[in-house]
Design an enzyme around this catalytic site. Structure first.
Site, PDB file in Angstrom:
ATOM      1  N   TRP A 123       9.051 -21.567  54.759  1.00  0.00           N
ATOM      2  CA  TRP A 123       7.953 -21.373  54.954  1.00  0.00           C
ATOM      3  C   TRP A 123       6.848 -21.332  53.661  1.00  0.00           C
ATOM      4  CZ3 TRP A 123       6.201 -22.075  59.547  1.00  0.00           C
ATOM      5  CH2 TRP A 123       7.158 -21.644  60.718  1.00  0.00           C
TER       6      TRP A 123
ATOM      7  N   GLU B  80       2.577 -12.917  53.728  1.00  0.00           N
ATOM      8  CA  GLU B  80       2.021 -11.625  53.141  1.00  0.00           C
ATOM      9  C   GLU B  80       2.425 -10.429  53.617  1.00  0.00           C
ATOM     10  OE1 GLU B  80       1.072 -12.001  49.834  1.00  0.00           O
ATOM     11  OE2 GLU B  80       0.307 -14.025  49.790  1.00  0.00           O
TER      12      GLU B  80
HETATM   13  P1  TGC Z   1      10.999  -1.062  48.002  1.00  0.00           P
HETATM   14  O1  TGC Z   1      11.988  -0.187  47.810  1.00  0.00           O
HETATM   15  O2  TGC Z   1       9.834  -0.290  48.898  1.00  0.00           O
HETATM   16  O3  TGC Z   1      10.347  -1.568  47.012  1.00  0.00           O
HETATM   17  C1  TGC Z   1      11.090  -2.147  45.904  1.00  0.00           C
HETATM   18  C2  TGC Z   1      10.450  -2.146  44.454  1.00  0.00           C
HETATM   19  O4  TGC Z   1       9.024  -2.649  44.573  1.00  0.00           O
HETATM   20  C3  TGC Z   1       7.928  -1.637  44.341  1.00  0.00           C
HETATM   21  N1  TGC Z   1       7.031  -1.936  45.277  1.00  0.00           N
HETATM   22  C4  TGC Z   1       5.818  -2.767  44.744  1.00  0.00           C
HETATM   23  N2  TGC Z   1       5.470  -3.182  43.720  1.00  0.00           N
HETATM   24  C5  TGC Z   1       4.290  -3.885  43.525  1.00  0.00           C
HETATM   25  N3  TGC Z   1       3.712  -3.979  44.848  1.00  0.00           N
HETATM   26  C6  TGC Z   1       3.941  -3.865  45.938  1.00  0.00           C
HETATM   27  N4  TGC Z   1       3.199  -4.162  46.910  1.00  0.00           N
HETATM   28  C7  TGC Z   1       5.176  -3.173  46.138  1.00  0.00           C
HETATM   29  N5  TGC Z   1       5.715  -2.540  47.249  1.00  0.00           N
HETATM   30  C8  TGC Z   1       6.827  -1.990  46.637  1.00  0.00           C
HETATM   31  C9  TGC Z   1       8.524  -0.359  44.716  1.00  0.00           C
HETATM   32  O5  TGC Z   1       7.907   0.683  44.128  1.00  0.00           O
HETATM   33  C10 TGC Z   1       9.829  -0.384  44.170  1.00  0.00           C
HETATM   34  O6  TGC Z   1       9.927  -0.286  42.801  1.00  0.00           O
HETATM   35  P2  TGC Z   1      11.130   0.107  41.846  1.00  0.00           P
HETATM   36  O7  TGC Z   1      10.744   0.347  40.732  1.00  0.00           O
HETATM   37  O8  TGC Z   1      11.362   1.461  42.781  1.00  0.00           O
HETATM   38  O9  TGC Z   1      12.298  -0.691  42.155  1.00  0.00           O
HETATM   39  O10 TGC Z   1      11.617  -2.480  48.812  1.00  0.00           O
HETATM   40  P3  TGC Z   1      12.203  -2.598  50.333  1.00  0.00           P
HETATM   41  O11 TGC Z   1      13.194  -3.531  50.143  1.00  0.00           O
HETATM   42  O12 TGC Z   1      12.436  -1.261  50.981  1.00  0.00           O
HETATM   43  O13 TGC Z   1      10.940  -3.402  51.032  1.00  0.00           O
HETATM   44  C11 TGC Z   1       9.765  -2.827  51.485  1.00  0.00           C
HETATM   45  C12 TGC Z   1       9.012  -3.796  52.327  1.00  0.00           C
HETATM   46  C13 TGC Z   1       9.331  -4.173  53.542  1.00  0.00           C
HETATM   47  C14 TGC Z   1       7.406  -3.091  52.177  1.00  0.00           C
HETATM   48  C15 TGC Z   1       8.801  -5.198  51.414  1.00  0.00           C
HETATM   49  O14 TGC Z   1       9.966  -5.657  51.551  1.00  0.00           O
HETATM   50  C16 TGC Z   1       7.736  -6.036  51.996  1.00  0.00           C
HETATM   51  O15 TGC Z   1       6.534  -6.097  51.699  1.00  0.00           O
HETATM   52  N6  TGC Z   1       8.163  -6.956  53.005  1.00  0.00           N
HETATM   53  C17 TGC Z   1       7.087  -8.180  53.319  1.00  0.00           C
HETATM   54  C18 TGC Z   1       7.528  -9.392  52.936  1.00  0.00           C
HETATM   55  C19 TGC Z   1       6.276 -10.252  52.453  1.00  0.00           C
HETATM   56  O16 TGC Z   1       5.355  -9.700  52.387  1.00  0.00           O
HETATM   57  N7  TGC Z   1       6.693 -11.553  52.173  1.00  0.00           N
HETATM   58  C20 TGC Z   1       5.793 -12.248  51.795  1.00  0.00           C
HETATM   59  C21 TGC Z   1       6.164 -13.781  51.370  1.00  0.00           C
HETATM   60  S1  TGC Z   1       4.855 -14.783  50.314  1.00  0.00           S
HETATM   61  C22 TGC Z   1       3.834 -15.284  51.485  1.00  0.00           C
HETATM   62  O17 TGC Z   1       4.087 -14.797  52.719  1.00  0.00           O
HETATM   63  C23 TGC Z   1       2.844 -16.240  50.870  1.00  0.00           C
HETATM   64  S2  TGC Z   1       1.847 -16.734  52.043  1.00  0.00           S
HETATM   65  C24 TGC Z   1       0.775 -17.243  50.694  1.00  0.00           C
HETATM   66  C25 TGC Z   1      -0.422 -18.058  51.517  1.00  0.00           C
HETATM   67  O18 TGC Z   1      -0.221 -19.249  51.952  1.00  0.00           O
HETATM   68  O19 TGC Z   1      -1.465 -17.383  51.263  1.00  0.00           O
HETATM   69  P1  FAD Z   2      10.781 -11.475  60.555  1.00  0.00           P
HETATM   70  O1  FAD Z   2      10.621 -10.874  58.998  1.00  0.00           O
HETATM   71  O2  FAD Z   2      11.827 -12.284  61.117  1.00  0.00           O
HETATM   72  O3  FAD Z   2       9.832 -10.688  61.836  1.00  0.00           O
HETATM   73  C1  FAD Z   2       9.727 -11.180  62.912  1.00  0.00           C
HETATM   74  C2  FAD Z   2       9.067  -9.611  63.723  1.00  0.00           C
HETATM   75  O4  FAD Z   2      10.108  -8.586  63.479  1.00  0.00           O
HETATM   76  C3  FAD Z   2       7.729  -9.587  62.992  1.00  0.00           C
HETATM   77  O5  FAD Z   2       6.888  -9.173  64.294  1.00  0.00           O
HETATM   78  C4  FAD Z   2       8.021  -8.162  62.216  1.00  0.00           C
HETATM   79  O6  FAD Z   2       6.913  -7.474  62.157  1.00  0.00           O
HETATM   80  C5  FAD Z   2       9.218  -7.622  62.794  1.00  0.00           C
HETATM   81  N1  FAD Z   2       9.783  -6.652  62.079  1.00  0.00           N
HETATM   82  C6  FAD Z   2      10.513  -7.242  61.073  1.00  0.00           C
HETATM   83  N2  FAD Z   2      11.073  -6.050  60.354  1.00  0.00           N
HETATM   84  C7  FAD Z   2      10.594  -4.860  61.101  1.00  0.00           C
HETATM   85  C8  FAD Z   2      10.914  -3.405  60.954  1.00  0.00           C
HETATM   86  N3  FAD Z   2      11.587  -3.195  59.986  1.00  0.00           N
HETATM   87  N4  FAD Z   2      10.365  -2.869  61.802  1.00  0.00           N
HETATM   88  C9  FAD Z   2       9.576  -3.129  62.852  1.00  0.00           C
HETATM   89  N5  FAD Z   2       9.121  -4.720  62.982  1.00  0.00           N
HETATM   90  C10 FAD Z   2       9.933  -5.172  62.194  1.00  0.00           C
HETATM   91  N6  FAD Z   2       6.563 -17.097  52.127  1.00  0.00           N
HETATM   92  C11 FAD Z   2       6.576 -17.329  51.031  1.00  0.00           C
HETATM   93  O7  FAD Z   2       7.623 -16.924  50.225  1.00  0.00           O
HETATM   94  N7  FAD Z   2       5.895 -18.237  50.293  1.00  0.00           N
HETATM   95  C12 FAD Z   2       4.821 -18.658  51.058  1.00  0.00           C
HETATM   96  O8  FAD Z   2       3.933 -19.571  50.313  1.00  0.00           O
HETATM   97  C13 FAD Z   2       4.885 -18.647  52.258  1.00  0.00           C
HETATM   98  N8  FAD Z   2       3.820 -19.155  53.149  1.00  0.00           N
HETATM   99  C14 FAD Z   2       3.833 -19.035  54.522  1.00  0.00           C
HETATM  100  C15 FAD Z   2       3.082 -20.055  55.241  1.00  0.00           C
HETATM  101  C16 FAD Z   2       2.802 -20.047  56.530  1.00  0.00           C
HETATM  102  C17 FAD Z   2       2.106 -20.822  57.348  1.00  0.00           C
HETATM  103  C18 FAD Z   2       3.625 -18.761  57.037  1.00  0.00           C
HETATM  104  C19 FAD Z   2       3.586 -18.932  58.737  1.00  0.00           C
HETATM  105  C20 FAD Z   2       4.472 -17.988  56.540  1.00  0.00           C
HETATM  106  C21 FAD Z   2       4.818 -18.085  55.122  1.00  0.00           C
HETATM  107  N9  FAD Z   2       5.468 -17.512  54.497  1.00  0.00           N
HETATM  108  C22 FAD Z   2       5.740 -17.695  53.048  1.00  0.00           C
HETATM  109  C23 FAD Z   2       6.612 -16.578  54.910  1.00  0.00           C
HETATM  110  C24 FAD Z   2       5.823 -15.156  55.580  1.00  0.00           C
HETATM  111  O9  FAD Z   2       5.722 -14.373  54.560  1.00  0.00           O
HETATM  112  C25 FAD Z   2       6.902 -14.781  56.504  1.00  0.00           C
HETATM  113  O10 FAD Z   2       6.947 -15.510  57.606  1.00  0.00           O
HETATM  114  C26 FAD Z   2       6.445 -13.168  56.884  1.00  0.00           C
HETATM  115  O11 FAD Z   2       6.833 -12.467  55.738  1.00  0.00           O
HETATM  116  C27 FAD Z   2       7.528 -12.819  58.005  1.00  0.00           C
HETATM  117  O12 FAD Z   2       8.842 -13.194  57.843  1.00  0.00           O
HETATM  118  P2  FAD Z   2       9.577 -13.963  59.249  1.00  0.00           P
HETATM  119  O13 FAD Z   2       8.492 -15.004  59.570  1.00  0.00           O
HETATM  120  O14 FAD Z   2      11.090 -14.108  58.748  1.00  0.00           O
HETATM  121  O15 FAD Z   2       9.642 -12.877  60.306  1.00  0.00           O
END
Ligand code: TGC
Ligand code: FAD
Length: 392
Positions: free
Chosen positions: A169, A371
């Site tokens: 992704w 995100e």
């Molecule tokens: P957790 O223990 O809560 O945190 C680990 C360490 O990170 C620090 N922290 C942050 N720092 C900066 N900014 C934030 N938003 C931060 N959130 C947490 C935290 O203080 C801690 O620091 P330290 O010093 O104690 O180590 O970590 P966790 O493993 O329990 O996870 C928490 C959770 C679930 C909220 C996190 O993993 C999360 O946000 N999950 C969502 C994953 C996500 O957003 N993936 C995005 C992939 S990139 C993407 O989607 C790009 S799309 C781009 C596009 O096309 O526009």
């Molecule tokens: P999952 O984590 O498997 O989640 C599936 C469902 O379970 C969701 O509804 C979620 O909310 C729920 N869920 C998961 N955990 C919990 C919990 N603890 N409690 C309750 N509900 C929960 N990633 C990158 O790194 N770089 C990129 O550039 C990037 N670009 C993207 C572009 C597109 C078009 C898309 C669709 C995704 C992209 N992503 C990228 C990935 C994106 O960040 C992930 O899809 C997103 O973080 C969710 O992960 P997942 O798809 O594995 O869903």
């Protein structure tokens, strides 16, 4: 597609809170979107192709890493400017904003914040112009919401490391020149590496068949014993806080950007409701249409105030990740609800590519997921207010 007649809604005169520079930036990006993006975007989305020709223009406008200082090739603007740019781009299409936010917040931001001086000088000026394009690899097939569990890893091999694993992704992957990749080091701790296209064993297969974000290229990153020089490791951060810090910057941009979709859908629906006649009256004269429009402008106005205040806090280095999560979540919810209601106001025309609404609606299904999903951001807010972690 219809001619782009967009006029941005500003019910609470929020323009008065912007500086002259903000307004100049807004007008320049808006004019660019009207001229270069709106006329072509429907066609590219239908064909599921990213319009690469816009890269140069986005670079010239400063849309890539606007917060990066001039000494590294960026324009050195504040975070409200960044938000405004993302709002204008996403008003055109979420896929275009995606390309810019990945480049700025997920590639330039980590190099600027966590990189060595050599890395900053080598990559940032070329990323700012779009001469080099980047992508960001955090998500893996089995680790999306929970990136801490990632399997991608590297082993020490003298003057270089050997990288193995895969990411999926990944926005911009199919054409990116470099990838900022998050992987576990030999001690099992997360570190960032800059992987360059052409390194042996590194491939970026494209993801096909998306019904959302079709004008943005998405792909995988596959690492099969890739030799990465040690000088490509980002030296100044270890742990998940590295990638999560980048996400804070990108989520900030999305909070502004998704509202751009909401504003475009509202503007389109309002104009249509004033022109479309049924039962001898404009449909905007019926109470049920007015209810939809009144609720839309109310939610847009609340969202505008939220992101503006968030911008002030971010400029003062006081915006917390939790505040950013709230704004990202709120803007996505606002935009997706408004897109659905706006589509109804257009009746059958709402499902066609003549208007932007259906494209926005489909794009927003990605924006509300990437995100951090909608529910993940809710849990971040929940933890913030209760003190209890409900993720695990
Ligand atoms: P957790 O223990 O809560 O945190 C680990 C360490 O990170 C620090 N922290 C942050 N720092 C900066 N900014 C934030 N938003 C931060 N959130 C947490 C935290 O203080 C801690 O620091 P330290 O010093 O104690 O180590 O970590 P966790 O493993 O329990 O996870 C928490 C959770 C679930 C909220 C996190 O993993 C999360 O946000 N999950 C969502 C994953 C996500 O957003 N993936 C995005 C992939 S990139 C993407 O989607 C790009 S799309 C781009 C596009 O096309 O526009
Ligand atoms: P999952 O984590 O498997 O989640 C599936 C469902 O379970 C969701 O509804 C979620 O909310 C729920 N869920 C998961 N955990 C919990 C919990 N603890 N409690 C309750 N509900 C929960 N990633 C990158 O790194 N770089 C990129 O550039 C990037 N670009 C993207 C572009 C597109 C078009 C898309 C669709 C995704 C992209 N992503 C990228 C990935 C994106 O960040 C992930 O899809 C997103 O973080 C969710 O992960 P997942 O798809 O594995 O869903």
């Amino acid at each position: 597609m219809q001619k782009d007649l967009y006029q941005h809604p500003d019910y609470y005169l929020l323009d008065e809170l912007l500086t002259d520079e903000h307004k100049l930036i807004r007008d320049a990006v808006r004019a660019y979107v009207k001229k270069e993006i709106s006329p072509i975007i429907e066609d590219y989305a239908q064909r599921a192709e990213f319009p690469k020709q816009i890269i140069k223009g986005l670079g010239e406008l400063g849309c890539f890493g606007p917060f990066v200082p001039q000494e590294y090739g960026g324009p050195g603007l504040d975070y409200i400017s960044y938000g405004i740019m993302m709002q204008e781009l996403e008003r055109g299409d979420s896929g275009i904003r995606s390309t810019a936010s990945v480049q700025g917040s997920l590639v330039m931001y980590p190099i600027y914040t966590y990189g060595s001086e050599e890395q900053k000088k080598k990559y940032l000026p070329k990323l700012a112009t779009g001469e080099l394009m980047g992508c960001f690899g955090l998500t893996e097939p089995n680790f999306g919401s929970n990136p801490a569990g990632m399997l991608t890893n590297f082993k020490d091999a003298g003057d270089h490391v050997i990288l193995n694993g895969s990411k999926m992704w990944i926005s911009n992957a199919p054409f990116a020149d470099i990838a900022v990749v998050w992987a576990k080091n030999p001690e099992g701790r997360i570190q960032g590496l800059i992987v360059e296209r052409g390194m042996e064993g590194f491939t970026t297969p494209e993801t096909h068949g998306k019904w959302s974000l079709r004008a943005s290229a998405t792909g995988e990153l596959v690492f099969d014993n890739v030799k990465v020089p040690k000088e490509n490791i980002l030296p100044n951060v270890i742990g998940l806080k590295g990638p999560l810090g980048c996400l804070s910057s990108a989520r900030f941009g999305i909070a502004w950007g998704a509202l751009g979709c909401a504003m475009d859908c509202y503007d389109t629906a309002l104009r249509y409701s004033q022109q479309r006649i049924q039962f001898d009256k404009p449909i905007g004269a019926f109470q049920l249409t007015q209810k939809k429009l009144a609720e839309m402008i109310t939610e847009i106005t609340k969202g505008q105030l939220l992101v503006w205040r968030l911008g002030v806090l971010r400029n003062e280095h006081r915006a917390t990740p939790e505040q950013i999560s709230m704004a990202k979540r709120n803007s996505c919810e606002t935009a997706i609800t408004i897109a659905r209601e706006a589509r109804q106001i257009l009746g059958g025309m709402g499902i066609t590519g003549e208007y932007s609404i259906m494209r926005h609606m489909m794009n927003l299904e990605s924006v509300i997921t990437y995100e951090g999903t909608h529910d993940i951001h809710l849990l971040i807010t929940g933890q913030s207010v209760t003190g209890f972690n409900a993720f695990k």
